[in-house]
Design a protein around this motif. Structure first.
Motif, PDB file in Angstrom:
ATOM      1  N   SER A   2      40.253  23.007  41.159  1.00 53.05           N
ATOM      2  CA  SER A   2      39.749  24.374  41.034  1.00 53.05           C
ATOM      3  C   SER A   2      39.499  24.958  42.414  1.00 53.05           C
ATOM      4  O   SER A   2      39.059  24.252  43.329  1.00 53.05           O
ATOM      5  CB  SER A   2      38.456  24.401  40.207  1.00 53.05           C
ATOM      6  OG  SER A   2      37.987  25.707  40.053  1.00 53.05           O
ATOM      7  N   LEU A   3      39.806  26.251  42.558  1.00 52.72           N
ATOM      8  CA  LEU A   3      39.536  27.016  43.772  1.00 52.72           C
ATOM      9  C   LEU A   3      38.846  28.315  43.367  1.00 52.72           C
ATOM     10  O   LEU A   3      39.318  28.993  42.447  1.00 52.72           O
ATOM     11  CB  LEU A   3      40.825  27.330  44.535  1.00 52.72           C
ATOM     12  CG  LEU A   3      41.597  26.145  45.118  1.00 52.72           C
ATOM     13  CD1 LEU A   3      42.948  26.603  45.627  1.00 52.72           C
ATOM     14  CD2 LEU A   3      40.812  25.504  46.246  1.00 52.72           C
ATOM     15  N   GLN A   4      37.768  28.653  44.043  1.00 53.61           N
ATOM     16  CA  GLN A   4      37.018  29.848  43.657  1.00 53.61           C
ATOM     17  C   GLN A   4      36.425  30.500  44.887  1.00 53.61           C
ATOM     18  O   GLN A   4      35.755  29.852  45.690  1.00 53.61           O
ATOM     19  CB  GLN A   4      35.890  29.475  42.686  1.00 53.61           C
ATOM     20  CG  GLN A   4      35.045  30.648  42.233  1.00 53.61           C
ATOM     21  CD  GLN A   4      35.774  31.537  41.258  1.00 53.61           C
ATOM     22  OE1 GLN A   4      36.622  31.070  40.525  1.00 53.61           O
ATOM     23  NE2 GLN A   4      35.435  32.810  41.251  1.00 53.61           N
ATOM     24  N   TYR A   5      36.703  31.805  45.072  1.00 54.75           N
ATOM     25  CA  TYR A   5      36.082  32.583  46.136  1.00 54.75           C
ATOM     26  C   TYR A   5      34.675  33.008  45.713  1.00 54.75           C
ATOM     27  O   TYR A   5      34.394  33.180  44.528  1.00 54.75           O
ATOM     28  CB  TYR A   5      36.901  33.833  46.431  1.00 54.75           C
ATOM     29  CG  TYR A   5      37.965  33.644  47.490  1.00 54.75           C
ATOM     30  CD1 TYR A   5      37.664  33.782  48.838  1.00 54.75           C
ATOM     31  CD2 TYR A   5      39.273  33.346  47.140  1.00 54.75           C
ATOM     32  CE1 TYR A   5      38.629  33.630  49.814  1.00 54.75           C
ATOM     33  CE2 TYR A   5      40.256  33.188  48.105  1.00 54.75           C
ATOM     34  CZ  TYR A   5      39.929  33.329  49.449  1.00 54.75           C
ATOM     35  OH  TYR A   5      40.884  33.170  50.406  1.00 54.75           O
ATOM     36  N   SER A   6      33.822  33.191  46.705  1.00 53.01           N
ATOM     37  CA  SER A   6      32.506  33.759  46.425  1.00 53.01           C
ATOM     38  C   SER A   6      32.642  35.257  46.161  1.00 53.01           C
ATOM     39  O   SER A   6      33.695  35.852  46.385  1.00 53.01           O
ATOM     40  CB  SER A   6      31.559  33.510  47.602  1.00 53.01           C
ATOM     41  OG  SER A   6      32.046  34.160  48.763  1.00 53.01           O
ATOM     42  N   MET A   7      31.554  35.874  45.700  1.00 52.13           N
ATOM     43  CA  MET A   7      31.598  37.299  45.392  1.00 52.13           C
ATOM     44  C   MET A   7      31.804  38.142  46.644  1.00 52.13           C
ATOM     45  O   MET A   7      32.324  39.252  46.572  1.00 52.13           O
ATOM     46  CB  MET A   7      30.303  37.721  44.689  1.00 52.13           C
ATOM     47  CG  MET A   7      30.078  37.013  43.362  1.00 52.13           C
ATOM     48  SD  MET A   7      31.379  37.316  42.162  1.00 52.13           S
ATOM     49  CE  MET A   7      31.061  39.019  41.762  1.00 52.13           C
ATOM     50  N   THR A   8      31.399  37.633  47.798  1.00 50.50           N
ATOM     51  CA  THR A   8      31.622  38.345  49.054  1.00 50.50           C
ATOM     52  C   THR A   8      32.938  37.979  49.714  1.00 50.50           C
ATOM     53  O   THR A   8      33.370  38.659  50.639  1.00 50.50           O
ATOM     54  CB  THR A   8      30.472  38.045  50.030  1.00 50.50           C
ATOM     55  OG1 THR A   8      30.368  36.630  50.218  1.00 50.50           O
ATOM     56  CG2 THR A   8      29.161  38.570  49.485  1.00 50.50           C
ATOM     57  N   GLY A   9      33.583  36.902  49.267  1.00 46.25           N
ATOM     58  CA  GLY A   9      34.881  36.515  49.798  1.00 46.25           C
ATOM     59  C   GLY A   9      34.841  35.780  51.115  1.00 46.25           C
ATOM     60  O   GLY A   9      35.884  35.586  51.745  1.00 46.25           O
TER      61      GLY A   9
ATOM     62  N   ILE B  74      35.046  29.584  50.167  1.00 43.98           N
ATOM     63  CA  ILE B  74      35.847  29.128  49.040  1.00 43.98           C
ATOM     64  C   ILE B  74      35.291  27.787  48.583  1.00 43.98           C
ATOM     65  O   ILE B  74      35.041  26.900  49.410  1.00 43.98           O
ATOM     66  CB  ILE B  74      37.330  28.958  49.429  1.00 43.98           C
ATOM     67  CG1 ILE B  74      37.835  30.198  50.156  1.00 43.98           C
ATOM     68  CG2 ILE B  74      38.190  28.660  48.217  1.00 43.98           C
ATOM     69  CD1 ILE B  74      39.163  29.992  50.840  1.00 43.98           C
ATOM     70  N   LEU B  75      35.109  27.636  47.292  1.00 42.42           N
ATOM     71  CA  LEU B  75      34.672  26.366  46.721  1.00 42.42           C
ATOM     72  C   LEU B  75      35.894  25.590  46.259  1.00 42.42           C
ATOM     73  O   LEU B  75      36.717  26.095  45.499  1.00 42.42           O
ATOM     74  CB  LEU B  75      33.720  26.609  45.559  1.00 42.42           C
ATOM     75  CG  LEU B  75      33.099  25.360  44.926  1.00 42.42           C
ATOM     76  CD1 LEU B  75      32.277  24.600  45.941  1.00 42.42           C
ATOM     77  CD2 LEU B  75      32.247  25.727  43.744  1.00 42.42           C
TER      78      LEU B  75
ATOM     79  N   ALA C 136      32.312  18.020  45.845  1.00 38.19           N
ATOM     80  CA  ALA C 136      32.849  19.367  46.003  1.00 38.19           C
ATOM     81  C   ALA C 136      32.652  19.811  47.444  1.00 38.19           C
ATOM     82  O   ALA C 136      31.680  19.430  48.106  1.00 38.19           O
ATOM     83  CB  ALA C 136      32.147  20.339  45.051  1.00 38.19           C
ATOM     84  N   LYS C 137      33.577  20.638  47.929  1.00 34.63           N
ATOM     85  CA  LYS C 137      33.527  21.126  49.302  1.00 34.63           C
ATOM     86  C   LYS C 137      33.546  22.647  49.305  1.00 34.63           C
ATOM     87  O   LYS C 137      34.105  23.278  48.407  1.00 34.63           O
ATOM     88  CB  LYS C 137      34.709  20.589  50.119  1.00 34.63           C
ATOM     89  CG  LYS C 137      34.635  19.113  50.430  1.00 34.63           C
ATOM     90  CD  LYS C 137      35.723  18.717  51.404  1.00 34.63           C
ATOM     91  CE  LYS C 137      35.593  17.251  51.799  1.00 34.63           C
ATOM     92  NZ  LYS C 137      36.621  16.844  52.781  1.00 34.63           N
TER      93      LYS C 137
END
Length: 572
Positions: A154-161, A164-165, A173-174
């Motif tokens: 899984s790859l996910q950006y934060s709301m501010t961009g 990346i998780l 997790a990193k």
């Protein structure tokens, strides 16, 4: 004129005429018919635009009330405005293909602004794509393996961009920044403690999911529990949600997500249940459906609609279901026959909340993986896109770009867009021509021209003065350049005559060039007679400087010591 022209337009025309006639100046000529026609068209277009919005709202409301069949003839006759076909809003007229690798693209992440795309796969790589910096070659500007030899899940950006998780098949997790540098890594924790509330984390390597949700930098990941973490505190989780079966036993969640407002946390489990908690109350579930999908089939995706009232679930039992949060006992609609072979197959809503999209899986070389579009209200198949001859694993419909990103099972990441309806994103790179590659000179053999420039000779160069730099430039070892040929009498211990080295000078000017190579024995023995008659260079040369040698005399004790003992003598 007053019948066809609005009052404010007529007043402007009267003032204009009075200005030119009363001031005594020559009046400009105007085409009144063209002005009236243009005003009439503008008024009609504005009225149709307002009526179109009104009709779409009424159509949506009546569709939910199942009275659209009675209202549609009235709307079409009296207003001459029909509701827009949702298929026409799908941006699928053009596509570009990004080559991630040769294995499954199992993760997609797009920042909120739509400027960068990250892809991860079963080949352990995470690739960064910048739409503004790419040209028609469509090359990633960075590729790395943040989790070493573990598949990216899984790859996910934060709301501010800004971060990346990244979650892979390992137990940690990193969090990376926009350029791929490590920001944080979760602790591994104690993997053998039974009480999950007292351990830091115990992650399963086979099932893991993540999401960054709001300004507080929370994200969710799970093993036998669903946990919320703070990005600023990598060693401590905020809260723990424990999914339970109907008998109160532990169940393994297979996917989880936040609601759009961040108030609810939903999880789909291996026993087919969907459990939803209030974010601030982690003890009891707020909504619970026992048999949402077939028990034993992993729920691969949960996603909330933009209005927050509908939850869509993608199951491992080849189904896609929608649920009303207010009536969570039974699904609103069910679609079957959607083959699913992956534990991370996606589903997502369109930006206007009228369509629902998911992908289908196929076996190798046995069909085409499709992207299927459903109407949210009637749940009919409206449109299909044959993506490639492999499974469609990930799908993402970005609301700002109005573009659809798809990850496939053969290592491709495809982007679908419409030049008239999409904005930026893929449109930025397709209009740029490929950069010309610099042709390097080809060498038939690998020569080391500057040996001191190799990494083994490199040293950290410190800041120095101008004179020191000039001296270093003359030194071939510090300047990393080959020694130039010497011209003139010589310099720095190097002889310039007949070549650039001392050995070439000796070979050219001493015995080897003077003697006859045909008989080397005679060339050596021609000095033997002079050496016997005048032995100056052997013994006489040391008579003046060397002392006379003195040798010790042997005594009887030495002779006895040198005698061999009887037991060592060989017996005959």
């Amino acid at each position: 004129c007053k019948r066809n022209v609005p009052a404010h337009v007529m007043s402007i025309i009267v003032q204009m005429f009075s200005f030119f006639f009363l001031s005594g100046r020559k009046a400009r000529t105007f085409d009144l018919d063209a002005i009236f026609e243009q005003t009439r068209r503008t008024a009609i277009e504005r009225s149709q635009h307002v009526l179109g919005k009104f009709i779409n709202i009424v159509y949506t409301i009546t569709t939910h009330l199942n009275h659209s069949c009675l209202l549609l003839p009235f709307l079409s006759i009296h207003f001459n405005v029909h509701p827009q076909n949702p298929v026409k809003k799908i941006p699928a007229t053009h596509e570009i293909t990004l080559q991630h690798g040769t294995k499954t693209v199992s993760a997609l992440g797009l920042d909120p602004s739509g400027a960068r795309l990250v892809t991860g796969g079963y080949d352990f790589d995470v690739r960064f794509w910048d739409f503004a910096g790419m040209d028609q070659a469509l090359q990633a500007f960075r590729s790395l393996q943040p989790c070493e030899c573990h598949q990216i899940r899984s790859l996910q950006y934060s709301m501010t961009g800004d971060v990346i998780l990244v979650v892979s098949g390992n137990a940690q997790a990193k969090v990376l920044d926009r350029d791929g540098f490590n920001v944080m890594e979760c602790v591994k924790g104690d993997q053998y403690i039974v009480d999950m509330a007292n351990t830091k984390v115990r992650l399963s390597s086979a099932h893991i999911y993540c999401q960054i949700i709001d300004s507080d930098s929370f994200f969710v990941l799970w093993d036998l529990t669903v946990r919320t973490w703070d990005l600023n505190s990598e060693k401590k989780h905020k809260s723990v949600f424990k999914p339970r079966s109907f008998q109160g036993k532990k169940v393994i969640p297979t996917c989880c997500t936040y609601s759009r407002d961040g108030k609810l946390v939903a999880a789909g489990c291996q026993d087919g249940t969907v459990q939803i908690w209030d974010r601030n109350l982690s003890v009891h579930t707020k909504f619970h459906c026992r048999q949402a999908h077939t028990p034993g089939s992993d729920i691969s995706c949960l996603t909330f609609s933009y209005d927050g009232m509908t939850l869509a679930t993608r199951g491992g039992d080849d189904t896609l279901k929608t649920w009303d949060i207010r009536k969570f006992a039974k699904p609103v609609a069910v679609a079957t026959g959607l083959t699913n072979y992956f534990s991370m197959t996606d589903c997502c809503f369109s930006p206007d909340d009228k369509l629902l999209v998911t992908g289908t899986s196929v076996k190798k070389d046995e069909g085409q993986g499709k992207l299927v579009f459903f109407d949210r209200t009637s749940f009919q198949r409206l449109y299909e896109i044959e993506v490639t001859n492999a499974s469609v694993v990930r799908c993402l419909w970005h609301p700002k770009l109005n573009q659809i990103m798809v990850g496939t099972g053969n290592g491709l990441a495809k982007i679908y867009y419409d030049p008239a309806k999409s904005h930026r994103g893929a449109k930025l790179c397709v209009v740029k021509s490929k950069r010309k590659e610099k042709q390097a000179e080809l060498l038939t053999q690998d020569y080391i021209i500057t040996p001191h420039a190799l990494p083994m000779f490199r040293e950290a160069r410190q800041r120095s003065t101008r004179k020191q730099l000039e001296k270093d430039r003359l030194d071939p070892k510090k300047s990393h350049k080959p020694e130039p040929p010497v011209s003139g009498p010589g310099r720095g211990g190097r002889v310039a005559a007949h070549g650039g080295t001392l050995s070439s000078f000796i070979v050219k000017n001493i015995a080897l060039d003077i003697t006859d190579d045909s008989n080397p024995r005679e060339a050596i023995l021609r000095h033997a007679k002079d050496a016997l008659e005048k032995p100056y260079w052997i013994a006489p040369a040391y008579k003046k400087t060397q002392p006379d040698p003195l040798f010790a005399e042997e005594s009887d004790e030495d002779e006895e010591a040198n005698k061999e003992p009887e037991w060592k003598k060989r017996k005959i």
